[in-house]
Design a protein around this motif. Structure first.
Motif, PDB file in Angstrom:
ATOM      1  N   LEU A  33      -7.964   1.871   1.502  1.00  0.00           N
ATOM      2  CA  LEU A  33      -6.858   1.319   2.277  1.00  0.00           C
ATOM      3  C   LEU A  33      -7.336   0.658   3.574  1.00  0.00           C
ATOM      4  O   LEU A  33      -6.825  -0.391   3.970  1.00  0.00           O
ATOM      5  CB  LEU A  33      -5.846   2.421   2.588  1.00  0.00           C
ATOM      6  CG  LEU A  33      -4.523   1.981   3.215  1.00  0.00           C
ATOM      7  CD1 LEU A  33      -3.863   0.898   2.393  1.00  0.00           C
ATOM      8  CD2 LEU A  33      -3.596   3.167   3.372  1.00  0.00           C
ATOM      9  N   VAL A  84      -3.081  -6.273   2.546  1.00  0.00           N
ATOM     10  CA  VAL A  84      -1.868  -5.463   2.592  1.00  0.00           C
ATOM     11  C   VAL A  84      -0.901  -6.037   3.615  1.00  0.00           C
ATOM     12  O   VAL A  84      -1.278  -6.318   4.754  1.00  0.00           O
ATOM     13  CB  VAL A  84      -2.195  -4.004   2.961  1.00  0.00           C
ATOM     14  CG1 VAL A  84      -0.924  -3.201   3.207  1.00  0.00           C
ATOM     15  CG2 VAL A  84      -3.027  -3.353   1.863  1.00  0.00           C
ATOM     16  N   VAL A 138      -6.454  -3.238   4.426  1.00  0.00           N
ATOM     17  CA  VAL A 138      -5.708  -3.637   5.612  1.00  0.00           C
ATOM     18  C   VAL A 138      -6.545  -4.593   6.462  1.00  0.00           C
ATOM     19  O   VAL A 138      -6.050  -5.620   6.947  1.00  0.00           O
ATOM     20  CB  VAL A 138      -5.292  -2.399   6.436  1.00  0.00           C
ATOM     21  CG1 VAL A 138      -4.732  -2.814   7.793  1.00  0.00           C
ATOM     22  CG2 VAL A 138      -4.258  -1.583   5.666  1.00  0.00           C
ATOM     23  N   LEU A 173      -3.433  -1.016  12.566  1.00  0.00           N
ATOM     24  CA  LEU A 173      -2.181  -1.667  12.179  1.00  0.00           C
ATOM     25  C   LEU A 173      -1.664  -2.577  13.285  1.00  0.00           C
ATOM     26  O   LEU A 173      -0.469  -2.762  13.458  1.00  0.00           O
ATOM     27  CB  LEU A 173      -1.134  -0.593  11.843  1.00  0.00           C
ATOM     28  CG  LEU A 173      -1.488   0.327  10.668  1.00  0.00           C
ATOM     29  CD1 LEU A 173      -0.423   1.396  10.488  1.00  0.00           C
ATOM     30  CD2 LEU A 173      -1.664  -0.471   9.385  1.00  0.00           C
ATOM     31  N   ALA A 201       0.835  -1.200   0.000  1.00  0.00           N
ATOM     32  CA  ALA A 201       0.000   0.000   0.000  1.00  0.00           C
ATOM     33  C   ALA A 201       0.869   1.249   0.000  1.00  0.00           C
ATOM     34  O   ALA A 201       1.753   1.403   0.847  1.00  0.00           O
ATOM     35  CB  ALA A 201      -0.916   0.004   1.216  1.00  0.00           C
ATOM     36  N   LEU A 212       3.155  -1.479   4.142  1.00  0.00           N
ATOM     37  CA  LEU A 212       2.482  -0.181   4.137  1.00  0.00           C
ATOM     38  C   LEU A 212       3.534   0.918   4.118  1.00  0.00           C
ATOM     39  O   LEU A 212       4.462   0.905   4.926  1.00  0.00           O
ATOM     40  CB  LEU A 212       1.617  -0.053   5.388  1.00  0.00           C
ATOM     41  CG  LEU A 212       0.865   1.271   5.589  1.00  0.00           C
ATOM     42  CD1 LEU A 212      -0.441   1.233   4.809  1.00  0.00           C
ATOM     43  CD2 LEU A 212       0.584   1.499   7.074  1.00  0.00           C
TER      44      LEU A 212
END
Length: 573
Positions: free
Chosen positions: A282, A291, A286, A306, A40, A294
């Protein structure tokens, strides 16, 4: 043949991978390698051609450096690293500066056509600035090159069509010390594709003789023929010279890179990389675990989960800045200085530019006081004194100077590529600080924004990194940074022009004596703080994350991004 890109960094990665491998053998033997990795990024990929303005702004170096190889590439610390899989380059003695290039004898594009010095001749011609065409206000460049830095100093490229060897000879009166920034990854394009599309049987002959019709047809293709748009991809136009090749492209669903079967170097560790650009959702990518790598601007996406990543937010080599128009409301230098007086540079750094583990000195330690000199450079403190008066707002000075410039109560439209939460907050903070001085600031960020809108008069300023880049930017050599303010440069979106500044950049490129460099850099910064073509804010912070199980990921907060070694990535789950 080199073992793999970035020898030093890879030794570190190899050691770390070895430790991980021991742990895997001891307790995680059931892990399997994932065949596809999602990457990403915060750029809108628009062109395959990194030497063109569209490619440079669209983050070509971040995405295609392992697709289109060159003699050098930007490493994770911003340095130029030799790529001997592509070929070798060495400076040789002579009255004029001379570089000998030799492409790898095994080098072949993914369509079966060998790499050749024809590719170097096309790159040089496109970026030399010597070929022009009629424009509305006289002659304009035929090729829409991002910058001519270095290439404009080349007298000729000696090349027998189809040969693996080329000799680049610079003009007798010129020397270009950062020559390792020439013919680099993402910028060395397949000349045979341009030749076929432009119906030019011999690219080398046409460019060396300056055949007007052939040159214009080549330029027309070079400018737009490698653009990436919607719909089916004509694969014949996009052959690869690296470990990956382009398979498909969709702005929302991603750019798909697959292992290049004809690559002659170390094969890619993972067979498929999917690049998700700015237009992708995005958060959902995620959340869906699509993904695994990043690399985006810090704070640009709100509430991004995250938790399954190892994440660092670091100051980048790019300079977050406001690039100002030199027309319209900012047509006078006095108006540009007035606006700089109301931009809260210290506040912006404290709120939006300071990383969690910001150092007490060096890169990312304070507001940025230079457009091109890195904060961890030995020269930095000595060349940036002129910035002191623009650290915090001065409302009374703003009002008086705008009135004196004949633009009382001005409106300033600031554009940037969106959505971007941090840059939206930056514009809001500037608007709040400038309002007491009677300055109205409008947020003109948009999903289809391009820095070219500054030259078109659609906005008055661009908020971005070095050279108005929306994504990663910057390198140790600062070629893009200095070139972005040079008269006539493709990246000079504000159309700033100053003959003395141009002469300084020429001298900086030719003389590597430290005393001379210090004097020239000091003069350049004093000039730029006086003329105010841009307002530096802080080292652009980058958030870089690698999913749990991702090996050999090494952060690169530079123009090359963290994809500089994507062919070494391995994901195990």
């Amino acid at each position: 043949m080199r073992p793999r890109p970035g020898a030093t960094a890879r030794l570190i990665a190899a050691a770390a991978a070895g430790i991980l491998a021991i742990g895997t053998a001891a307790g995680c033997s059931s892990e399997n390698q994932v065949p596809s990795i999602g990457y990403a990024v915060d750029v809108a990929v628009t062109s395959y051609n990194g030497g063109a303005t569209a490619g440079a702004v669209g983050g070509s170096a971040m995405v295609f450096s392992r697709v289109l190889t060159g003699f050098f590439y930007t490493g994770p610390d911003g340095q130029q690293v030799a790529d001997t899989d592509a070929g070798t380059a060495k400076e040789v003695p002579g009255e004029a500066q001379t570089i000998q290039y030799r492409l790898n004898p095994d080098g072949v594009y993914s369509d079966g056509v060998p790499t050749s010095c024809d590719d170097l001749v096309l790159a040089w011609a496109a970026r030399s600035g010597r070929f022009t065409k009629p424009g509305d206000r006289g002659q304009v460049p035929a090729f829409d090159a991002a910058t001519t830095a270095g290439y404009a100093d080349i007298e000729r490229v000696d090349c027998q069509p189809g040969s693996k060897d080329a000799t680049v000879v610079f003009r007798p009166d010129r020397r270009y010390t950062p020559w390792r920034n020439l013919f680099t990854a993402g910028e060395l394009m397949p000349a045979h594709v341009a030749a076929r599309a432009a119906n030019v049987p011999n690219v080398v002959s046409a460019l060396q003789t300056g055949d007007p019709g052939a040159v214009q047809r080549l330029a027309d293709f070079w400018n737009t023929g490698w653009n990436l748009g919607e719909g089916d991809l004509d694969a014949s136009r996009f052959p690869s010279s690296g470990p990956y090749r382009l398979e498909s492209f969709d702005a929302k669903d991603g750019l798909v890179l697959v292992a290049n079967e004809r690559w002659w170097g170390n094969k890619a560790e993972t067979g498929r990389i999917v690049v998700f650009g700015r237009a992708a959702d995005l958060k959902s990518k995620v959340a869906d675990k699509a993904v695994s790598v990043l690399d985006i601007g810090a704070g640009s996406v709100r509430d991004l989960d995250l938790g399954a990543f190892s994440v660092d937010t670091v100051p980048g080599r790019g300079a977050e800045q406001l690039v100002l128009s030199t027309g319209g409301v900012f047509g006078s230098v006095q108006a540009r200085r007035a606006f700089a007086l109301c931009v809260p540079r210290q506040e912006l750094f404290d709120r939006l530019g300071k990383t969690p583990d910001a150092p007490s000195s060096g890169l990312g330690s304070a507001p940025l006081n230079s457009r091109s000199v890195q904060q961890d450079s030995l020269f930095y403190g000595a060349v940036t004194g002129a910035a002191d008066k623009y650290r915090s707002p001065d409302a009374s000075g703003v009002t008086a100077q705008f009135a004196s410039a004949g633009v009382p109560n001005p409106t300033v439209r600031i554009g940037y590529l969106g959505p971007d939460e941090r840059r939206a907050a930056t514009v809001a903070a500037v608007a709040a600080a400038c309002k007491p001085a009677g300055v109205t600031v409008i947020d003109a960020g948009a999903a289809d924004f391009s820095p070219a809108q500054l030259a078109e008069g659609k906005v008055d300023a661009v908020l971005g990194s070095t050279a108005a880049a929306p994504g990663p930017a910057g390198s140790l050599s600062a070629v893009a940074a200095t070139g972005a303010l040079r008269t006539g440069s493709g990246l000079n979106f504000g159309r700033f022009g100053n003959g003395r500044y141009d002469a300084i950049t020429d001298q900086l490129a030719a003389d590597d004596n430290s005393a001379a460099q210090l004097g020239l850099l000091t003069e350049a910064e004093n000039l730029l703080w006086s003329e105010m073509p841009s307002i530096p804010l802080f080292a652009t912070p980058r958030t870089i994350g690698f999913a749990n199980g991702l090996r050999n990921g090494i952060a690169g907060a530079t123009q090359g991004g963290s994809g500089w070694n994507m062919d070494r990535w391995v994901l195990k789950r």
